[in-house]
Design an enzyme around this catalytic site. Sequence first.
Site, PDB file in Angstrom:
ATOM      1  N   SER A 180      21.904 -38.889  10.475  1.00 20.60           N
ATOM      2  CA  SER A 180      21.800 -40.264  10.782  1.00 20.60           C
ATOM      3  C   SER A 180      22.140 -40.638  12.063  1.00 20.60           C
ATOM      4  O   SER A 180      22.805 -39.684  12.912  1.00 20.60           O
ATOM      5  CB  SER A 180      22.847 -41.043   9.829  1.00 20.60           C
ATOM      6  N   TYR A 193      31.588 -41.773   6.757  1.00 23.24           N
ATOM      7  CA  TYR A 193      29.991 -41.669   6.637  1.00 23.24           C
ATOM      8  C   TYR A 193      29.465 -41.028   7.934  1.00 23.24           C
ATOM      9  O   TYR A 193      28.887 -40.187   7.937  1.00 23.24           O
ATOM     10  CB  TYR A 193      29.353 -42.912   6.245  1.00 23.24           C
TER      11      TYR A 193
END
Length: 287
Positions: A180, A193
Amino acid sequence: METKELKEKDLPKQNQEAPGLESDMKPEPLVIRDNYRGTDKLKKKVALITGGDSGIGRSVAVHFAREGADIAIIYRSEDSDAEKTKKLVEKEGQNCMLIKGNLQDKVFCRESVEKVTSFYGKLNILVNNAAEQHPHEDLSDLDLAMMEETFKTNIFSMFYITQPALEKMSQGDAIINTTSVTAFHGRPNLIDYSSTKGAIATFTQALSQSVAEKNIRVNAIAPGPIWTPLIPSTFPPEKVKKFGKDTPLGRPGQPSECGPAYVFLASEDASYITGQVIHINGGELIT
């Protein structure tokens, strides 16, 4: 890329419980461009995609199928989304195996690989894509038990599924991990995350060196703000309303804008590329 479907009047109405259903999103994400033409880049290949029921995973499954690959997807609980993906793959003339279960379970991961290779006879492409996120205000607000769940799903599972998968893979095969933009530009409301996604980027580099002598390539995709069920199921309506508008391109991306990059990394077109990350983030610069 057509973006008028993402109407502001629709976005604030989103309010789903995690992990979210693609069928309940308004509008539904775009899976593949109508004018995307497959050219048998993955003909006779078999691909296993974790989190393949919706979002980016669904787009990857359909793109791979249009390129001639048979598909197996692992999903947690979203039966309706998984069945929809299966139908989309079969519409492309390819087979699609659905495997339901928890990637946090090492035994389940090994059994899943065995199911795929027993049914198809081989495994050529592994896409480690499944993930979860749980936004928080700051570190003091972070639920540490939930943090552990995030790590188990996002990075531990990659070890659990990749280890048995590599036992079945051979020269010319490929592994693609979904990291990401948060791995490179951490987000204060997604500390855990972001950390898992950073681990995935490093996992990709280290594993690529480990299996290079076997001529198995390992790369990653780092999406930015992509319109998937993860967004309306984890962010409040006011956040969803502004989602992706802070990118240079001024909009969120669609899963259909990610799928072709996975095709590229899985195909012979990327035969001299390993240990790398492709950034699909609407123009956010990574240095």
